[in-house]
Structures are given as structure tokens and as C-alpha cells.
Design a protein around this motif. Structure first.
Motif, PDB file in Angstrom:
ATOM      1  N   LYS A  13      40.187  64.619 -89.245  1.00  0.00           N
ATOM      2  CA  LYS A  13      38.880  64.068 -89.594  1.00  0.00           C
ATOM      3  C   LYS A  13      39.047  62.975 -90.646  1.00  0.00           C
ATOM      4  O   LYS A  13      38.369  61.964 -90.605  1.00  0.00           O
ATOM      5  N   LYS A  16      40.081  59.844 -89.003  1.00  0.00           N
ATOM      6  CA  LYS A  16      38.995  59.204 -88.262  1.00  0.00           C
ATOM      7  C   LYS A  16      38.026  58.566 -89.245  1.00  0.00           C
ATOM      8  O   LYS A  16      37.569  57.454 -89.058  1.00  0.00           O
ATOM      9  N   ASP A  17      37.740  59.279 -90.332  1.00  0.00           N
ATOM     10  CA  ASP A  17      36.810  58.748 -91.326  1.00  0.00           C
ATOM     11  C   ASP A  17      37.369  57.491 -91.974  1.00  0.00           C
ATOM     12  O   ASP A  17      36.613  56.615 -92.379  1.00  0.00           O
ATOM     13  N   VAL A  20      36.223  54.399 -90.184  1.00  0.00           N
ATOM     14  CA  VAL A  20      34.771  54.214 -90.299  1.00  0.00           C
ATOM     15  C   VAL A  20      34.379  53.810 -91.725  1.00  0.00           C
ATOM     16  O   VAL A  20      33.555  52.923 -91.930  1.00  0.00           O
ATOM     17  N   LEU A  87      37.710  55.560 -80.038  1.00  0.00           N
ATOM     18  CA  LEU A  87      36.552  55.983 -80.811  1.00  0.00           C
ATOM     19  C   LEU A  87      36.055  57.375 -80.439  1.00  0.00           C
ATOM     20  O   LEU A  87      35.119  57.877 -81.037  1.00  0.00           O
ATOM     21  N   ILE A  89      34.401  58.425 -77.921  1.00  0.00           N
ATOM     22  CA  ILE A  89      33.120  58.522 -77.214  1.00  0.00           C
ATOM     23  C   ILE A  89      33.240  57.844 -75.851  1.00  0.00           C
ATOM     24  O   ILE A  89      34.122  57.022 -75.636  1.00  0.00           O
ATOM     25  N   LYS A 109      25.999  57.763 -79.202  1.00  0.00           N
ATOM     26  CA  LYS A 109      26.370  57.939 -80.595  1.00  0.00           C
ATOM     27  C   LYS A 109      27.277  56.768 -80.960  1.00  0.00           C
ATOM     28  O   LYS A 109      28.146  56.400 -80.176  1.00  0.00           O
ATOM     29  N   PRO A 111      30.086  55.816 -83.495  1.00  0.00           N
ATOM     30  CA  PRO A 111      30.910  56.344 -84.590  1.00  0.00           C
ATOM     31  C   PRO A 111      31.006  55.390 -85.778  1.00  0.00           C
ATOM     32  O   PRO A 111      31.104  55.842 -86.921  1.00  0.00           O
ATOM     33  N   GLU A 114      28.353  56.126 -88.293  1.00  0.00           N
ATOM     34  CA  GLU A 114      28.172  57.555 -88.560  1.00  0.00           C
ATOM     35  C   GLU A 114      27.586  57.828 -89.937  1.00  0.00           C
ATOM     36  O   GLU A 114      26.773  58.727 -90.126  1.00  0.00           O
TER      37      GLU A 114
ATOM     38  N   MET B   1      38.950  60.336 -80.846  1.00  0.00           N
ATOM     39  CA  MET B   1      38.930  60.137 -82.289  1.00  0.00           C
ATOM     40  C   MET B   1      39.539  58.782 -82.614  1.00  0.00           C
ATOM     41  O   MET B   1      40.400  58.310 -81.903  1.00  0.00           O
TER      42      MET B   1
END
Lengths: 181, 159
Positions: A13, A16-17, A20, A87, A89, A109, A111, A114, B1
Motif C-alpha cells: 500500500k 502504491k500511495d 499517488v 493503476l 483498475i 474509480k 486512483p 484517491e 496496484m
């Protein structure tokens, strides 16, 4: 320090964050540097283009996609393979015209947005995720496909969905355009 | 991801663009671009710090926090651990990465040595930002002797 740390789920996570959050910091910085929304949008598109021209190699290496025979196949690959890979999605794809060169990617959605609830004050024309348009445009150009890519709808602007429009401009070259690795 | 690759591509583009659009090529101008990158890294580092698992926030000692940065944070962000951590036990730490992912694509050895600081500025800010969320004020600088190895120097600021 020699014991390898295994990849705990929360690290995935964080990774991934990272993208973003970095993107958010970039947009914030550009909003500081440029007063007009159009300038920020253009800059994001230009940066995206630069990324796209390099990302395509990464994508082709990882995905082993076959040669495409129609714009429709390409739109599907962008949505189902590329977006999924980078991504996480899968936007849905619709074809918008009879000549089958105008498509829409509909993102349930986004990302990139987010952590963004709404556009900053005074920035109602900001295409927050415009980097994506540039990336798609740059990547397509590297495989000899010219396209216009823009945001048609954006949830951040109050629309019901986020929609990216891709218009292919030139006829697909019949000859093999991708060299085998 | 979101792939690690996506962050790397974005970072490279940011370094290129923030540099290109700064019209002032003098050392003063360069410093501005570097501090912009550091500032962005700081914000991201802070935000990342807030997302860390709760048990990591209960550190006993400063050294534990630095070890955490070298192992867990580095793995989460760069998919590898820091290669070495040294300290004078008086608030200065040197973190060495022999194969820093943001430099690896560039070159090996002494080519592009001048360009290297631009590729380290964001990460310096990131380290400082994460430390800040963990309650530590610091100054972080980076140096490169030969790509892709680099050292991050963290100096803890006492209140």
C-alpha cells in the motif's frame, strides 16, 4: 541488515500511495507556479507525454501483447491490460462513433485522485489527472498511432463519472509496426 | 496496484521538467529547483509516515527509527534495504545505498556525477518528512561518489 524483510501487505500500500502522493505534490507545486488552469493542464499533459514515450517500452516488455488489428482492440488493451497493470483498475470501454475511431474509457474509480475530495478553490477548470492523457498519447505515438486524448468528464468537476476520450487520428498501418524483442 | 515503475518514471520526469522550466541556470536558480524537489519529497514523506503501521510508531530509541528507515521504509518505497547504516552515536547517521534505484537507470561510475544531486533531492525530502512524522527534526543531505551508489546523511536537530 542482512536478514531480508519480507513484503508485508502494508508495504504494498505504501508503494502504491507513493505514486499517488507524489502526483498530488506535483499538482500542488504546478498550481503554485501557474495561475491559469489551462497552463497547469498543459504542463501535466506534456509531462505525461514524456512519461508515456518511455512507459511504452516497459509496458510492451511486461505485457507481451499481440499485434492489434483495430482501434477497438487497442482501446481494450489500454483499459484491460495497461490500466490494470499500472493503476490496478479496469475502466470500461465504449465506442463513440460509427467510424470506430473515437473511444471512451470510463473510470469508476480514479486512483490518482484517491486522496482528493474536491478541486482546490479557484481551480474549477483543472484537469487534475491530465497526466494520464499525456501518457496515453505519448505511448500511442511510440507505436505509430496518433491520437487526441482528453478528459471528457471528471468526477472532481462534479460529473457523475470520470471519462477519458481517445480519438485515433491516422489509419492504422497494416504493416508490422512493432519489432519483436 | 501502481507499479514501482510508475513512480520512477514520474520522478525522472519531475526532475527533468522542474529543471527545464527554471530559467535561472546560476547556482542560485539550481538551488531553487533542488529545494522545490526537496519540499515535495518532504510532503510525501510526511504523508507516508502517517500511513505506517501503528506498531512502528512505538520506537524506543532514535537508532531504532533509523534502522526502520533503512529496512522497512526503504523496502516499501524502493523494494530493497539500505546497504549500510553508520552512526557516531551523537545524532549523525550515514545511510548508504550501493545501488540506489533512482540512479541505477542513469549510468555507472563517474558519468553524470553532476546530475546526480537532482535525482536525490526528492528522496532527501522524503526521509526528512517521514522522520518529522515520527517526531524527529533533522537535516538530510545526500552525496554521490560513483553512480549508482549514494549516501544519505541524517543529522538530528535537537530542539
Amino acid at each position: 541488515m542482512s536478514r531480508p524483510a519480507h513484503r508485508r501487505p502494508e508495504y504494498h500500500k505504501i508503494n502504491k500511495d507513493l505514486f499517488v502522493l507524489t502526483y498530488g505534490a506535483l499538482v500542488a507545486q504546478l498550481c503554485k507556479d501557474y495561475e491559469k488552469d489551462e497552463d497547469v493542464n498543459k504542463y501535466l499533459d506534456t509531462m505525461g507525454y514524456g512519461i508515456g514515450t518511455r512507459l511504452i517500452e516497459d509496458f510492451l516488455a511486461r505485457s507481451c501483447v499481440r499485434r492489434c488489428h483495430s482501434y477497438s482492440e487497442i482501446a481494450d488493451i489500454i483499459a484491460q491490460v495497461a490500466f490494470k497493470m499500472y493503476l490496478g483498475i479496469t475502466p470500461s470501454v465504449t465506442c463513440n462513433n460509427a467510424s470506430r475511431n473515437e473511444f471512451s474509457l470510463i473510470l469508476d474509480k480514479n486512483p490518482l485522485a484517491e486522496f482528493v475530495e474536491e478541486l482546490p478553490a479557484g481551480r474549477s477548470s483543472l484537469c487534475y489527472s491530465n497526466l494520464l492523457c499525456g501518457i496515453i498519447r505519448g505511448a500511442l505515438e511510440m507505436v505509430h498511432l496518433a491520437a487526441d486524448v482528453t478528459f471528457l468528464k471528471d468526477r472532481l468537476k462534479g460529473d457523475s463519472v470520470t471519462e477519458i476520450g481517445i480519438t485515433f487520428l491516422k489509419k492504422l498501418d497494416e504493416k508490422k509496426y512493432r519489432r519483436k524483442k | 496496484m501502481a507499479d514501482a515503475a510508475l513512480f520512477e518514471f514520474l520522478h525522472t520526469e519531475m526532475v527533468a521538467e522542474l529543471w527545464a522550466h527554471d530559467p535561472d541556470p546560476s547556482p542560485g536558480g539550481q538551488k531553487t529547483s533542488l529545494s522545490v524537489l526537496k519540499g515535495m519529497g518532504f510532503r510525501v514523506g510526511q504523508a507516508l509516515g502517517e500511513r505506517l503501521p501503528r506498531e512502528t510508531l512505538a520506537f524506543r530509541e532514535e537508532l531504532d527509527i533509523l534502522k526502520f528507515l533503512c529496512k522497512d521504509l526503504w523496502v516499501a518505497v524502493f523494494q530493497k534495504q539500505m546497504d549500510s547504516l553508520r552512526t557516531n552515536h551523537q545524532g549523525t547517521y550515514v545511510l548508504q545505498d550501493n545501488s540506489f534505484p533512482l540512479l541505477v537507470r542513469m549510468a555507472s561510475g563517474l558519468q553524470y556525477l553532476e546530475e546526480a544531486p537532482k535525482f536525490l533531492a526528492f528522496t532527501c525530502g522524503l526521509l526528512r518528512g517521514t522522520l518529522s512524522t515520527l517526531g524527529i527534526k533533522s537535516l538530510v543531505t545526500a552525496s554521490v561518489a560513483a553512480l549508482p551508489a549514494c549516501k544519505f546523511q541524517v543529522v538530528i536537530q535537537k530542539a
